[in-house]
Structures are given as C-alpha cells and as structure tokens.
Scaffold this active site. Sequence first.
Site, PDB file in Angstrom:
ATOM      1  N   ASP A  32       1.410   1.212   2.128  1.00 29.42           N
ATOM      2  CA  ASP A  32       0.688   0.506   1.254  1.00 29.42           C
ATOM      3  C   ASP A  32       0.911  -1.055   2.062  1.00 29.42           C
ATOM      4  O   ASP A  32       1.710  -1.293   2.274  1.00 29.42           O
ATOM      5  CB  ASP A  32       1.019   0.389  -0.092  1.00 29.42           C
ATOM      6  CG  ASP A  32      -0.070  -0.278  -1.051  1.00 29.42           C
ATOM      7  OD1 ASP A  32      -0.583   0.470  -1.776  1.00 29.42           O
ATOM      8  OD2 ASP A  32      -0.149  -1.409  -0.762  1.00 29.42           O
ATOM      9  N   HIS A 101      -6.318   8.208  -4.080  1.00 27.64           N
ATOM     10  CA  HIS A 101      -5.013   8.506  -3.392  1.00 27.64           C
ATOM     11  C   HIS A 101      -3.990   8.196  -4.345  1.00 27.64           C
ATOM     12  O   HIS A 101      -4.086   8.057  -5.690  1.00 27.64           O
ATOM     13  CB  HIS A 101      -4.908   7.015  -2.629  1.00 27.64           C
ATOM     14  CG  HIS A 101      -5.328   5.738  -3.280  1.00 27.64           C
ATOM     15  ND1 HIS A 101      -6.793   5.305  -3.733  1.00 27.64           N
ATOM     16  CD2 HIS A 101      -4.573   5.132  -4.197  1.00 27.64           C
ATOM     17  CE1 HIS A 101      -6.556   4.188  -4.461  1.00 27.64           C
ATOM     18  NE2 HIS A 101      -5.244   4.028  -4.880  1.00 27.64           N
TER      19      HIS A 101
END
Length: 136
Positions: A32, A101
């Site tokens: 991320d 996701h």
Amino acid sequence: MRDDNCIFCKIASGEIPSNTIFEDEDFRIILDAAPATKGHALIIPKEHYKDLYEIDENVAAKAFGLAKKMITPMTEALGADGFNVLQNNKEVAGQTVFHFHMHLIPRYEGKDKILTWGHEEFSDEEMKKICESLKQ
Ligand code: AMP
Ligand code: ZN
C-alpha cells in the site's frame, strides 16, 4: 474485464509500476502506498470487480486463500505479531478505490491501535428482530 479509468486495473496489469510482493495469473499483491503499518499490502485481482458485491465467488475465495498463504511468511519477514485482514465495500464503509482489494495489515505489539470502533446497544427484543430479519 478491465476498466480503463481504474488505477488498480493499471497496477494489476503492470501498466503502472508497483511494489509487487507476489504475482500470479489472477492476482497481484502490492505494498500500500500509504501504509497503516510497515508491510501493509493489498491483494488485487487482475480482473475488475468493484467490490465484494460484484466479485466472482471463486475469485473472492482465491483472494482469501492468498491472504492465508501470505500472512505467515510476511509475519516472519516483518517481525510482526499479528495481522488484520480487511476489506471495504462502498464509500460508507471506507472504500476509496472501487476495484475489489483486500488489505493485509501487519500488527506490532506496543504500537497504537489502528482499528477501533464503539458499540451500539440493542435490547434483547431488537436483537431477536434483527436476527430474524437476517436469517437465510
Ligand atoms: P480502500 O480505502 O479500502 O479503498 O483502500 C484503498 C487503499 O489503496 C488505500 O489504503 C490507499 O493507500 C491505497 N492506494 C491508493 N492508490 C494506490 C497506489 N497507486 N498504489 C498503492 N496503494 C494505493
Ligand atoms: Zn479496476
């Protein structure tokens, strides 16, 4: 299926570079870009599905299988103490990228709590009604 305006379609296909920690035919797992903790990763299917409402059941099952596969080696590599597996659906639930996701968030002893919520109260009668309304 691909959405030309979707950033995760572009990341999943490799068109936009990412910090990829795993890739197979159907998924890419990346770090991320704004990690909640060290090693925060995202499991991204290569096909475009908006969210858990829309994703193919087999792809969803495979995503969870990948979470299972990843967290042990990630825990060891990062020196983490546990993991949150988190998945947001729709804006009200905190979804900001509308391509399904799954978050893999390593947790470390002694660090601040990052996932907390309060508690609503319901009477026994209300709980029974809620339960009835949800039975499948
Ligand atoms: P969500 O709020 O569940 O939709 O999560 C979206 C996540 O994607 C956030 O944690 C963002 O930090 C992350 N994110 C957004 N754009 C990128 C990007 N280009 N590369 C990596 N992570 C991203
Ligand atoms: Zn997409």
